[in-house]
Design a protein around this motif. Sequence first.
Motif, PDB file in Angstrom:
ATOM      1  N   LEU A 128       0.720  -1.286   0.010  1.00  0.00           N
ATOM      2  CA  LEU A 128       0.082   0.164   0.091  1.00  0.00           C
ATOM      3  C   LEU A 128       0.847   1.176  -0.010  1.00  0.00           C
ATOM      4  CD1 LEU A 128      -2.785  -0.995   2.590  1.00  0.00           C
ATOM      5  CD2 LEU A 128      -3.147  -0.373   0.263  1.00  0.00           C
ATOM      6  N   LEU A 129       1.929   1.447   1.081  1.00  0.00           N
ATOM      7  CA  LEU A 129       2.639   2.485   0.826  1.00  0.00           C
ATOM      8  C   LEU A 129       3.471   2.785  -0.433  1.00  0.00           C
ATOM      9  CD1 LEU A 129       4.565   1.740   4.107  1.00  0.00           C
ATOM     10  CD2 LEU A 129       3.262   3.722   3.829  1.00  0.00           C
ATOM     11  N   LYS A 175       0.601   4.078  -2.788  1.00  0.00           N
ATOM     12  CA  LYS A 175       0.490   5.523  -2.372  1.00  0.00           C
ATOM     13  C   LYS A 175       1.412   6.371  -2.960  1.00  0.00           C
ATOM     14  CE  LYS A 175      -1.006   8.996  -0.235  1.00  0.00           C
ATOM     15  NZ  LYS A 175      -1.285   9.965  -1.175  1.00  0.00           N
ATOM     16  N   ARG A 176       2.783   5.746  -2.815  1.00  0.00           N
ATOM     17  CA  ARG A 176       4.046   6.717  -3.314  1.00  0.00           C
ATOM     18  C   ARG A 176       3.710   6.766  -4.816  1.00  0.00           C
ATOM     19  NH1 ARG A 176       6.927   4.859   0.488  1.00  0.00           N
ATOM     20  NH2 ARG A 176       7.388   3.035  -0.611  1.00  0.00           N
ATOM     21  N   TRP A 199      -8.253   3.413  -5.753  1.00  0.00           N
ATOM     22  CA  TRP A 199      -7.530   4.536  -4.597  1.00  0.00           C
ATOM     23  C   TRP A 199      -8.586   5.298  -4.344  1.00  0.00           C
ATOM     24  CZ3 TRP A 199      -3.463   4.155  -1.667  1.00  0.00           C
ATOM     25  CH2 TRP A 199      -3.192   5.417  -1.077  1.00  0.00           C
ATOM     26  N   LEU A 248     -11.074   3.887  -1.888  1.00  0.00           N
ATOM     27  CA  LEU A 248     -10.099   3.753  -0.548  1.00  0.00           C
ATOM     28  C   LEU A 248      -9.778   5.093   0.148  1.00  0.00           C
ATOM     29  CD1 LEU A 248      -8.843   1.851   1.280  1.00  0.00           C
ATOM     30  CD2 LEU A 248      -6.533   2.144  -0.268  1.00  0.00           C
ATOM     31  N   ALA A 252      -0.878   2.584   8.513  1.00  0.00           N
ATOM     32  CA  ALA A 252      -0.831   1.650   7.295  1.00  0.00           C
ATOM     33  C   ALA A 252      -1.498   0.505   7.588  1.00  0.00           C
ATOM     34  CB  ALA A 252       0.823   1.501   6.987  1.00  0.00           C
ATOM     35  N   GLU A 253      -1.576   0.045   8.904  1.00  0.00           N
ATOM     36  CA  GLU A 253      -2.171  -1.393   8.885  1.00  0.00           C
ATOM     37  C   GLU A 253      -3.615  -1.144   8.845  1.00  0.00           C
ATOM     38  OE1 GLU A 253       0.009   0.162  11.155  1.00  0.00           O
ATOM     39  OE2 GLU A 253       1.648  -1.097  10.811  1.00  0.00           O
ATOM     40  N   VAL A 283      -5.015   1.155   7.023  1.00  0.00           N
ATOM     41  CA  VAL A 283      -5.499   1.472   5.532  1.00  0.00           C
ATOM     42  C   VAL A 283      -5.483  -0.034   5.005  1.00  0.00           C
ATOM     43  CG1 VAL A 283      -4.730   2.506   3.623  1.00  0.00           C
ATOM     44  CG2 VAL A 283      -4.519   3.646   5.556  1.00  0.00           C
ATOM     45  N   GLU A 339       6.612  13.231   2.938  1.00  0.00           N
ATOM     46  CA  GLU A 339       6.591  11.839   2.629  1.00  0.00           C
ATOM     47  C   GLU A 339       7.396  10.810   3.621  1.00  0.00           C
ATOM     48  OE1 GLU A 339       4.807   9.991   0.258  1.00  0.00           O
ATOM     49  OE2 GLU A 339       3.875  12.004   0.353  1.00  0.00           O
ATOM     50  N   GLY A 366       4.820   5.153   9.515  1.00  0.00           N
ATOM     51  CA  GLY A 366       4.145   4.083   9.074  1.00  0.00           C
ATOM     52  C   GLY A 366       2.676   4.540   8.598  1.00  0.00           C
ATOM     53  N   ARG A 367       2.409   5.567   8.279  1.00  0.00           N
ATOM     54  CA  ARG A 367       1.150   6.322   7.962  1.00  0.00           C
ATOM     55  C   ARG A 367       0.895   6.415   6.484  1.00  0.00           C
ATOM     56  NH1 ARG A 367      -1.225   7.429  12.679  1.00  0.00           N
ATOM     57  NH2 ARG A 367      -3.009   8.963  11.775  1.00  0.00           N
ATOM     58  N   ILE A 368      -0.422   6.453   6.284  1.00  0.00           N
ATOM     59  CA  ILE A 368      -0.754   6.832   4.834  1.00  0.00           C
ATOM     60  C   ILE A 368      -1.584   8.235   4.907  1.00  0.00           C
ATOM     61  CG2 ILE A 368      -1.895   6.009   2.592  1.00  0.00           C
ATOM     62  CD1 ILE A 368      -0.803   2.989   3.283  1.00  0.00           C
TER      63      ILE A 368
END
Lengths: 308, 155
Positions: A18-19, A22-23, A39, A42, A59-60, A62, B39, B46-48
Amino acid sequence: MTINHRLPRGGNGSSQFLLERKRNFQLSTPNSQFAEALWPLLERQALAYTRWESESLPAETVEELYRSLCFCVAEGQKAGAEENPEAQLAAGQRALYRRSQNAKRLLEAVRRSARSFGNRAYRDSLAIMEAFLAHYDIRFMAHRVPAGLDYPLARPVPESLPGVLYVEAWLAQLLLENRLLAAFPKGRVHLVLRAASPDPAGLLLNLWEPVFTNALGLALLHENPQGLDISPALRAKLAALCKAHRQNKEKLLEAAERLCTALGLWDEAPRALCRRMAASLALRLAEAKGLRDVFVTLGTRPSWGGAG
Amino acid sequence: MNKLLPSAIRPLLACNRLSAPYGLALSAAEAEMLALRREVALKDNGRIAFGDGIWRQLVYHFCDSPFLAPESYTDTLAELLACFYHAKSEGLGDWPDEELLAYMRRQFDGVCQGSADYLAGTVLEAACRAARFGQAPPAGGGPANEDDCDVETEY
Protein backbone atom coordinates in the motif's frame (compact mmCIF):
# COMPACT_ATOMS: atom_id res chain seq x y z
CA MET A 1 -11.41 -2.78 -17.41
CA THR A 2 -10.86 -5.86 -15.29
CA ILE A 3 -9.47 -5.28 -11.85
CA ASN A 4 -7.86 -7.92 -9.73
CA HIS A 5 -9.97 -7.82 -6.60
CA ARG A 6 -8.30 -10.72 -4.87
CA LEU A 7 -7.62 -10.02 -1.23
CA PRO A 8 -4.03 -9.05 -0.59
CA ARG A 9 -2.07 -11.18 1.81
CA GLY A 10 -1.96 -9.98 5.40
CA GLY A 11 1.10 -8.84 7.33
CA ASN A 12 3.73 -6.31 6.53
CA GLY A 13 3.86 -7.32 2.90
CA SER A 14 0.59 -5.71 2.03
CA SER A 15 1.34 -2.62 4.15
CA GLN A 16 4.44 -2.23 2.08
CA PHE A 17 2.34 -2.80 -0.99
CA LEU A 18 0.00 0.00 0.00
CA LEU A 19 2.81 2.38 0.86
CA GLU A 20 4.35 1.64 -2.50
CA ARG A 21 1.04 2.17 -4.24
CA LYS A 22 0.46 5.40 -2.38
CA ARG A 23 3.89 6.65 -3.35
CA ASN A 24 3.28 5.74 -6.97
CA PHE A 25 -0.03 7.49 -6.83
CA GLN A 26 1.48 10.69 -5.59
CA LEU A 27 4.84 10.67 -7.26
CA SER A 28 4.00 9.51 -10.73
CA THR A 29 1.26 9.65 -13.25
CA PRO A 30 -1.69 7.74 -11.79
CA ASN A 31 -1.91 5.19 -14.55
CA SER A 32 -2.06 1.91 -12.67
CA GLN A 33 -5.38 0.10 -12.55
CA PHE A 34 -5.29 0.22 -8.79
CA ALA A 35 -4.83 3.98 -8.62
CA GLU A 36 -7.44 4.63 -11.26
CA ALA A 37 -10.12 2.36 -9.94
CA LEU A 38 -9.77 1.72 -6.24
CA TRP A 39 -7.62 4.46 -4.76
CA PRO A 40 -10.38 7.13 -4.86
CA LEU A 41 -12.75 4.68 -3.18
CA LEU A 42 -10.15 3.75 -0.58
CA GLU A 43 -9.50 7.45 0.04
CA ARG A 44 -13.20 8.09 0.61
CA GLN A 45 -13.50 5.05 2.89
CA ALA A 46 -10.42 6.08 4.89
CA LEU A 47 -11.60 9.64 5.43
CA ALA A 48 -15.08 8.43 6.36
CA TYR A 49 -13.44 6.03 8.82
CA THR A 50 -11.84 9.00 10.59
CA ARG A 51 -15.18 10.87 10.37
CA TRP A 52 -13.32 13.40 8.22
CA GLU A 53 -11.29 14.43 11.26
CA SER A 54 -7.91 13.15 10.16
CA GLU A 55 -6.13 13.07 6.82
CA SER A 56 -3.79 10.18 7.66
CA LEU A 57 -4.13 6.71 9.12
CA PRO A 58 -1.74 3.96 10.22
CA ALA A 59 -0.74 1.79 7.28
CA GLU A 60 -2.18 -1.29 9.05
CA THR A 61 -5.60 0.35 9.31
CA VAL A 62 -5.49 1.39 5.67
CA GLU A 63 -4.56 -2.16 4.78
CA GLU A 64 -7.61 -3.46 6.64
CA LEU A 65 -9.83 -0.90 4.94
CA TYR A 66 -8.38 -2.00 1.63
CA ARG A 67 -9.05 -5.67 2.33
CA SER A 68 -12.61 -4.83 3.30
CA LEU A 69 -13.02 -2.74 0.16
CA CYS A 70 -11.70 -5.53 -2.08
CA PHE A 71 -14.01 -8.02 -0.40
CA CYS A 72 -17.09 -5.79 -0.85
CA VAL A 73 -16.25 -4.96 -4.46
CA ALA A 74 -15.72 -8.65 -5.25
CA GLU A 75 -19.09 -9.49 -3.67
CA GLY A 76 -20.64 -6.69 -5.74
CA GLN A 77 -19.17 -8.21 -8.88
CA LYS A 78 -20.59 -11.60 -7.91
CA ALA A 79 -23.97 -9.95 -7.39
CA GLY A 80 -23.79 -8.75 -11.01
CA ALA A 81 -23.29 -5.04 -10.36
CA GLU A 82 -22.17 -2.89 -13.28
CA GLU A 83 -18.51 -2.32 -14.11
CA ASN A 84 -18.20 0.85 -12.02
CA PRO A 85 -16.33 -0.01 -8.75
CA GLU A 86 -18.46 2.42 -6.77
CA ALA A 87 -21.63 0.61 -7.82
CA GLN A 88 -19.90 -2.70 -7.12
CA LEU A 89 -18.99 -1.52 -3.61
CA ALA A 90 -22.58 -0.49 -2.89
CA ALA A 91 -23.97 -3.74 -4.34
CA GLY A 92 -21.40 -5.74 -2.38
CA GLN A 93 -22.34 -4.03 0.88
CA ARG A 94 -26.02 -4.75 0.20
CA ALA A 95 -25.21 -8.41 -0.56
CA LEU A 96 -23.17 -8.70 2.64
CA TYR A 97 -25.98 -7.14 4.64
CA ARG A 98 -28.35 -9.81 3.31
CA ARG A 99 -25.80 -12.49 4.17
CA SER A 100 -25.38 -11.12 7.69
CA GLN A 101 -29.16 -11.34 8.11
CA ASN A 102 -29.00 -14.92 6.88
CA ALA A 103 -26.19 -15.62 9.35
CA LYS A 104 -28.38 -14.27 12.15
CA ARG A 105 -31.15 -16.68 11.08
CA LEU A 106 -28.59 -19.51 11.05
CA LEU A 107 -27.46 -18.53 14.53
CA GLU A 108 -31.05 -18.67 15.74
CA ALA A 109 -31.47 -22.11 14.18
CA VAL A 110 -28.24 -23.25 15.86
CA ARG A 111 -29.46 -21.94 19.21
CA ARG A 112 -32.80 -23.73 18.82
CA SER A 113 -31.11 -27.03 17.95
CA ALA A 114 -28.15 -26.66 20.34
CA ARG A 115 -27.42 -29.45 22.78
CA SER A 116 -24.18 -28.19 24.26
CA PHE A 117 -24.02 -30.80 27.04
CA GLY A 118 -22.53 -28.07 29.21
CA ASN A 119 -19.53 -27.64 26.91
CA ARG A 120 -18.03 -24.24 27.69
CA ALA A 121 -16.28 -23.73 24.36
CA TYR A 122 -19.55 -24.41 22.54
CA ARG A 123 -21.48 -21.90 24.64
CA ASP A 124 -18.75 -19.25 24.48
CA SER A 125 -18.36 -19.61 20.73
CA LEU A 126 -22.07 -19.03 20.21
CA ALA A 127 -21.90 -15.95 22.45
CA ILE A 128 -18.92 -14.65 20.42
CA MET A 129 -20.84 -15.26 17.20
CA GLU A 130 -23.83 -13.36 18.52
CA ALA A 131 -21.70 -10.38 19.56
CA PHE A 132 -19.86 -10.41 16.24
CA LEU A 133 -23.07 -10.39 14.19
CA ALA A 134 -24.54 -7.64 16.36
CA HIS A 135 -21.56 -5.40 15.59
CA TYR A 136 -20.57 -6.61 12.13
CA ASP A 137 -19.04 -3.59 10.39
CA ILE A 138 -19.98 -3.98 6.73
CA ARG A 139 -18.96 -0.44 5.89
CA PHE A 140 -15.32 -0.52 6.95
CA MET A 141 -14.24 -3.93 8.24
CA ALA A 142 -16.42 -6.38 6.31
CA HIS A 143 -13.57 -8.88 5.91
CA ARG A 144 -13.01 -9.39 9.65
CA VAL A 145 -13.90 -12.73 11.21
CA PRO A 146 -14.75 -13.33 14.86
CA ALA A 147 -11.79 -14.05 17.12
CA GLY A 148 -11.87 -16.61 19.92
CA LEU A 149 -14.11 -19.28 18.37
CA ASP A 150 -12.68 -22.11 20.45
CA TYR A 151 -15.22 -24.79 19.69
CA PRO A 152 -13.58 -27.25 17.28
CA LEU A 153 -15.88 -28.23 14.42
CA ALA A 154 -15.74 -31.77 13.10
CA ARG A 155 -14.87 -30.31 9.71
CA PRO A 156 -13.10 -26.96 10.11
CA VAL A 157 -14.21 -24.08 7.93
CA PRO A 158 -11.44 -22.69 5.66
CA GLU A 159 -9.82 -19.74 7.38
CA SER A 160 -9.35 -18.05 4.03
CA LEU A 161 -13.08 -17.23 3.94
CA PRO A 162 -13.53 -13.55 4.78
CA GLY A 163 -16.10 -11.87 7.01
CA VAL A 164 -19.65 -13.08 7.02
CA LEU A 165 -18.85 -15.85 4.50
CA TYR A 166 -16.75 -17.51 7.20
CA VAL A 167 -19.48 -16.94 9.78
CA GLU A 168 -22.15 -18.47 7.53
CA ALA A 169 -20.01 -21.51 6.76
CA TRP A 170 -19.15 -21.98 10.46
CA LEU A 171 -22.76 -21.76 11.58
CA ALA A 172 -24.00 -24.02 8.76
CA GLN A 173 -21.45 -26.65 9.79
CA LEU A 174 -22.45 -26.40 13.45
CA LEU A 175 -26.12 -26.64 12.52
CA LEU A 176 -25.37 -29.81 10.58
CA GLU A 177 -23.52 -31.31 13.54
CA ASN A 178 -26.42 -30.38 15.82
CA ARG A 179 -28.79 -32.12 13.45
CA LEU A 180 -26.66 -35.28 13.45
CA LEU A 181 -26.39 -35.27 17.25
CA ALA A 182 -30.16 -34.89 17.52
CA ALA A 183 -30.55 -38.27 15.81
CA PHE A 184 -29.29 -39.97 18.98
CA PRO A 185 -30.85 -40.22 22.46
CA LYS A 186 -29.57 -37.36 24.61
CA GLY A 187 -28.71 -39.55 27.60
CA ARG A 188 -26.64 -41.91 25.47
CA VAL A 189 -24.75 -39.01 23.88
CA HIS A 190 -23.96 -37.69 27.33
CA LEU A 191 -22.55 -41.09 28.35
CA VAL A 192 -20.40 -41.27 25.21
CA LEU A 193 -18.97 -37.84 25.92
CA ARG A 194 -18.17 -38.79 29.52
CA ALA A 195 -16.48 -41.96 28.32
CA ALA A 196 -14.52 -40.14 25.61
CA SER A 197 -13.24 -37.18 27.61
CA PRO A 198 -12.25 -36.66 31.24
CA ASP A 199 -13.93 -33.24 31.19
CA PRO A 200 -16.48 -32.94 28.37
CA ALA A 201 -17.68 -29.58 29.74
CA GLY A 202 -14.31 -27.88 30.09
CA LEU A 203 -12.10 -29.36 27.37
CA LEU A 204 -12.06 -28.33 23.73
CA LEU A 205 -13.99 -31.29 22.42
CA ASN A 206 -16.11 -31.68 19.31
CA LEU A 207 -19.38 -33.17 20.56
CA TRP A 208 -20.25 -35.01 17.37
CA GLU A 209 -16.92 -36.74 16.75
CA PRO A 210 -16.95 -39.38 19.58
CA VAL A 211 -20.65 -40.06 19.01
CA PHE A 212 -20.04 -40.58 15.32
CA THR A 213 -17.08 -42.87 16.01
CA ASN A 214 -19.10 -45.19 18.23
CA ALA A 215 -22.10 -45.14 15.89
CA LEU A 216 -19.83 -45.95 12.95
CA GLY A 217 -18.26 -48.81 14.88
CA LEU A 218 -21.70 -50.26 15.47
CA ALA A 219 -22.67 -49.75 11.82
CA LEU A 220 -19.45 -51.55 10.86
CA LEU A 221 -20.62 -54.55 12.91
CA HIS A 222 -24.17 -54.29 11.49
CA GLU A 223 -25.46 -53.45 14.98
CA ASN A 224 -28.00 -50.77 15.84
CA PRO A 225 -26.02 -47.49 15.86
CA GLN A 226 -28.56 -45.76 18.11
CA GLY A 227 -27.28 -47.82 21.07
CA LEU A 228 -23.91 -46.04 20.92
CA ASP A 229 -22.33 -48.53 23.32
CA ILE A 230 -19.28 -50.51 22.24
CA SER A 231 -18.74 -53.19 24.84
CA PRO A 232 -15.30 -54.82 25.24
CA ALA A 233 -16.64 -57.84 23.31
CA LEU A 234 -17.76 -55.64 20.41
CA ARG A 235 -14.43 -53.81 20.54
CA ALA A 236 -12.64 -57.12 20.21
CA LYS A 237 -14.79 -57.93 17.18
CA LEU A 238 -13.95 -54.53 15.70
CA ALA A 239 -10.25 -55.12 16.30
CA ALA A 240 -10.46 -58.47 14.54
CA LEU A 241 -12.38 -56.90 11.68
CA CYS A 242 -9.85 -54.12 11.27
CA LYS A 243 -7.02 -56.63 11.33
CA ALA A 244 -8.67 -58.89 8.75
CA HIS A 245 -9.33 -56.10 6.26
CA ARG A 246 -6.38 -54.16 5.00
CA GLN A 247 -8.74 -51.80 3.20
CA ASN A 248 -10.29 -50.29 6.33
CA LYS A 249 -11.13 -47.09 4.58
CA GLU A 250 -13.53 -48.70 2.12
CA LYS A 251 -15.21 -50.69 4.90
CA LEU A 252 -15.60 -47.53 6.97
CA LEU A 253 -17.04 -45.60 4.02
CA GLU A 254 -19.59 -48.35 3.45
CA ALA A 255 -20.42 -48.29 7.16
CA ALA A 256 -20.84 -44.49 7.00
CA GLU A 257 -23.41 -44.92 4.22
CA ARG A 258 -25.20 -47.59 6.29
CA LEU A 259 -25.16 -45.30 9.34
CA CYS A 260 -26.73 -42.41 7.43
CA THR A 261 -29.41 -44.71 6.03
CA ALA A 262 -30.15 -46.10 9.50
CA LEU A 263 -30.51 -42.55 10.83
CA GLY A 264 -32.75 -41.52 7.93
CA LEU A 265 -30.28 -38.95 6.59
CA TRP A 266 -30.86 -38.83 2.85
CA ASP A 267 -29.49 -35.45 1.80
CA GLU A 268 -25.92 -34.98 0.68
CA ALA A 269 -24.53 -32.64 3.36
CA PRO A 270 -24.66 -35.07 6.33
CA ARG A 271 -23.62 -37.98 4.15
CA ALA A 272 -20.60 -36.05 2.86
CA LEU A 273 -19.59 -35.12 6.41
CA CYS A 274 -19.92 -38.73 7.60
CA ARG A 275 -17.89 -40.04 4.65
CA ARG A 276 -15.17 -37.49 5.33
CA MET A 277 -15.06 -38.32 9.02
CA ALA A 278 -15.00 -42.05 8.22
CA ALA A 279 -11.97 -41.49 6.00
CA SER A 280 -10.24 -39.60 8.85
CA LEU A 281 -11.11 -42.43 11.24
CA ALA A 282 -9.41 -44.92 8.92
CA LEU A 283 -6.17 -42.97 9.34
CA ARG A 284 -6.68 -42.81 13.10
CA LEU A 285 -7.28 -46.57 13.30
CA ALA A 286 -4.11 -47.22 11.34
CA GLU A 287 -2.13 -45.21 13.90
CA ALA A 288 -3.95 -46.38 17.06
CA LYS A 289 -2.19 -48.84 19.39
CA GLY A 290 -5.50 -50.10 20.78
CA LEU A 291 -9.15 -49.37 20.19
CA ARG A 292 -10.10 -48.59 23.79
CA ASP A 293 -9.80 -44.84 23.36
CA VAL A 294 -11.27 -44.87 19.86
CA PHE A 295 -14.49 -46.84 20.43
CA VAL A 296 -15.60 -46.15 23.99
CA THR A 297 -17.71 -48.19 26.39
CA LEU A 298 -20.52 -46.30 28.08
CA GLY A 299 -20.12 -45.94 31.83
CA THR A 300 -16.29 -45.95 31.74
CA ARG A 301 -13.85 -43.04 31.82
CA PRO A 302 -11.07 -42.48 29.30
CA SER A 303 -7.83 -44.29 30.06
CA TRP A 304 -5.77 -41.15 29.36
CA GLY A 305 -7.78 -38.85 31.61
CA GLY A 306 -6.63 -40.01 35.02
CA ALA A 307 -8.84 -41.85 37.48
CA GLY A 308 -11.82 -43.72 36.17
CA MET B 1 15.18 11.32 -5.70
CA ASN B 2 11.69 11.22 -7.10
CA LYS B 3 10.48 14.35 -8.76
CA LEU B 4 7.21 15.38 -7.15
CA LEU B 5 4.23 16.19 -9.26
CA PRO B 6 3.15 19.84 -9.32
CA SER B 7 -0.11 18.65 -7.74
CA ALA B 8 1.80 17.73 -4.56
CA ILE B 9 3.44 21.17 -4.41
CA ARG B 10 0.46 23.28 -5.36
CA PRO B 11 -1.30 23.03 -1.97
CA LEU B 12 1.88 24.24 -0.26
CA LEU B 13 2.25 27.23 -2.53
CA ALA B 14 -1.43 28.00 -1.99
CA CYS B 15 -0.68 28.33 1.73
CA ASN B 16 1.39 31.42 0.95
CA ARG B 17 -1.89 33.34 0.74
CA LEU B 18 -2.43 32.59 4.45
CA SER B 19 1.12 33.24 5.62
CA ALA B 20 2.08 36.22 3.42
CA PRO B 21 0.47 38.82 5.73
CA TYR B 22 2.93 37.63 8.39
CA GLY B 23 5.94 37.91 6.11
CA LEU B 24 6.19 34.14 5.57
CA ALA B 25 6.23 32.52 2.14
CA LEU B 26 7.57 29.39 0.47
CA SER B 27 9.38 29.22 -2.85
CA ALA B 28 8.69 26.38 -5.27
CA ALA B 29 11.95 24.68 -4.27
CA GLU B 30 11.11 24.95 -0.55
CA ALA B 31 7.61 23.60 -1.21
CA GLU B 32 9.08 20.63 -3.04
CA MET B 33 11.50 19.97 -0.21
CA LEU B 34 8.66 20.16 2.34
CA ALA B 35 6.50 17.78 0.32
CA LEU B 36 9.33 15.27 0.23
CA ARG B 37 9.97 15.64 3.97
CA ARG B 38 6.31 14.97 4.56
CA GLU B 39 6.60 11.72 2.60
CA VAL B 40 9.58 10.75 4.76
CA ALA B 41 7.69 11.63 7.97
CA LEU B 42 4.72 9.54 6.86
CA LYS B 43 6.92 6.61 6.01
CA ASP B 44 8.91 6.88 9.27
CA ASN B 45 5.69 6.79 11.26
CA GLY B 46 4.01 4.05 9.21
CA ARG B 47 1.15 6.25 8.08
CA ILE B 48 -0.65 6.80 4.82
CA ALA B 49 -2.14 10.22 4.07
CA PHE B 50 -5.15 10.97 1.95
CA GLY B 51 -5.13 14.41 0.40
CA ASP B 52 -2.97 17.45 1.12
CA GLY B 53 -5.27 19.33 3.48
CA ILE B 54 -2.79 19.05 6.35
CA TRP B 55 -0.60 21.84 4.89
CA ARG B 56 -3.41 24.35 4.98
CA GLN B 57 -4.31 23.40 8.55
CA LEU B 58 -0.69 23.51 9.69
CA VAL B 59 -0.01 26.90 8.17
CA TYR B 60 -3.36 28.25 9.37
CA HIS B 61 -2.58 27.25 12.96
CA PHE B 62 1.03 28.43 13.05
CA CYS B 63 1.42 31.32 10.61
CA ASP B 64 0.72 34.01 13.23
CA SER B 65 3.01 32.51 15.85
CA PRO B 66 5.56 35.06 17.10
CA PHE B 67 8.19 32.32 17.02
CA LEU B 68 8.11 31.78 13.26
CA ALA B 69 10.77 33.67 11.34
CA PRO B 70 11.08 33.89 7.54
CA GLU B 71 14.62 32.46 7.52
CA SER B 72 13.63 29.32 9.45
CA TYR B 73 10.04 29.03 8.23
CA THR B 74 10.57 25.98 6.01
CA ASP B 75 12.56 24.02 8.57
CA THR B 76 10.11 24.84 11.35
CA LEU B 77 7.15 23.70 9.24
CA ALA B 78 8.95 20.44 8.44
CA GLU B 79 9.79 19.87 12.13
CA LEU B 80 6.23 20.64 13.21
CA LEU B 81 4.82 18.25 10.64
CA ALA B 82 7.24 15.52 11.75
CA CYS B 83 6.13 16.15 15.38
CA PHE B 84 2.52 15.97 14.28
CA TYR B 85 2.82 12.58 12.55
CA HIS B 86 5.01 11.21 15.33
CA ALA B 87 2.41 12.19 17.94
CA LYS B 88 -0.33 10.70 15.77
CA SER B 89 1.41 7.37 15.64
CA GLU B 90 2.58 7.33 19.26
CA GLY B 91 -0.73 7.76 21.05
CA LEU B 92 -2.64 10.78 19.80
CA GLY B 93 -4.01 9.03 16.73
CA ASP B 94 -7.57 9.43 17.97
CA TRP B 95 -7.29 13.19 18.24
CA PRO B 96 -8.75 15.05 15.28
CA ASP B 97 -6.06 16.80 13.25
CA GLU B 98 -7.51 20.21 14.11
CA GLU B 99 -7.39 19.59 17.83
CA LEU B 100 -3.88 18.22 17.79
CA LEU B 101 -2.61 21.18 15.78
CA ALA B 102 -4.37 23.62 18.10
CA TYR B 103 -2.79 21.87 21.10
CA MET B 104 0.63 21.95 19.46
CA ARG B 105 0.26 25.65 18.73
CA ARG B 106 -0.68 26.48 22.32
CA GLN B 107 2.30 24.55 23.66
CA PHE B 108 4.65 25.87 20.95
CA ASP B 109 3.88 29.45 21.90
CA GLY B 110 3.63 28.65 25.61
CA VAL B 111 5.90 26.27 27.45
CA CYS B 112 8.04 25.47 24.38
CA GLN B 113 8.80 29.13 23.58
CA GLY B 114 9.14 28.29 19.91
CA SER B 115 11.27 25.15 20.29
CA ALA B 116 10.05 22.34 18.05
CA ASP B 117 12.54 20.01 19.78
CA TYR B 118 10.98 20.68 23.17
CA LEU B 119 7.54 20.27 21.67
CA ALA B 120 8.42 16.87 20.20
CA GLY B 121 10.68 15.49 22.91
CA THR B 122 8.90 16.68 26.02
CA VAL B 123 5.39 18.06 25.56
CA LEU B 124 4.03 15.72 22.91
CA GLU B 125 5.92 12.80 24.40
CA ALA B 126 4.17 13.40 27.73
CA ALA B 127 0.80 13.83 26.01
CA CYS B 128 1.29 10.57 24.09
CA ARG B 129 2.24 8.74 27.26
CA ALA B 130 -0.82 10.11 29.04
CA ALA B 131 -3.06 9.16 26.10
CA ARG B 132 -1.74 5.61 26.15
CA PHE B 133 -2.88 5.41 29.78
CA GLY B 134 -6.24 6.91 28.86
CA GLN B 135 -5.50 10.23 30.54
CA ALA B 136 -5.64 13.82 29.39
CA PRO B 137 -2.32 15.53 28.54
CA PRO B 138 -0.42 16.85 31.58
CA ALA B 139 -1.43 20.33 32.70
CA GLY B 140 0.96 22.97 31.41
CA GLY B 141 2.23 20.65 28.70
CA GLY B 142 5.37 19.72 30.65
CA PRO B 143 6.65 16.26 31.43
CA ALA B 144 4.14 14.01 33.14
CA ASN B 145 4.45 14.12 36.89
CA GLU B 146 2.96 11.32 38.91
CA ASP B 147 1.49 13.84 41.36
CA ASP B 148 0.22 16.03 38.61
CA CYS B 149 -2.40 14.16 36.62
CA ASP B 150 -4.95 16.95 36.48
CA VAL B 151 -6.99 17.27 33.38
CA GLU B 152 -5.92 20.28 31.42
CA THR B 153 -8.93 22.54 31.57
CA GLU B 154 -8.61 24.07 28.14
CA TYR B 155 -8.55 20.74 26.33
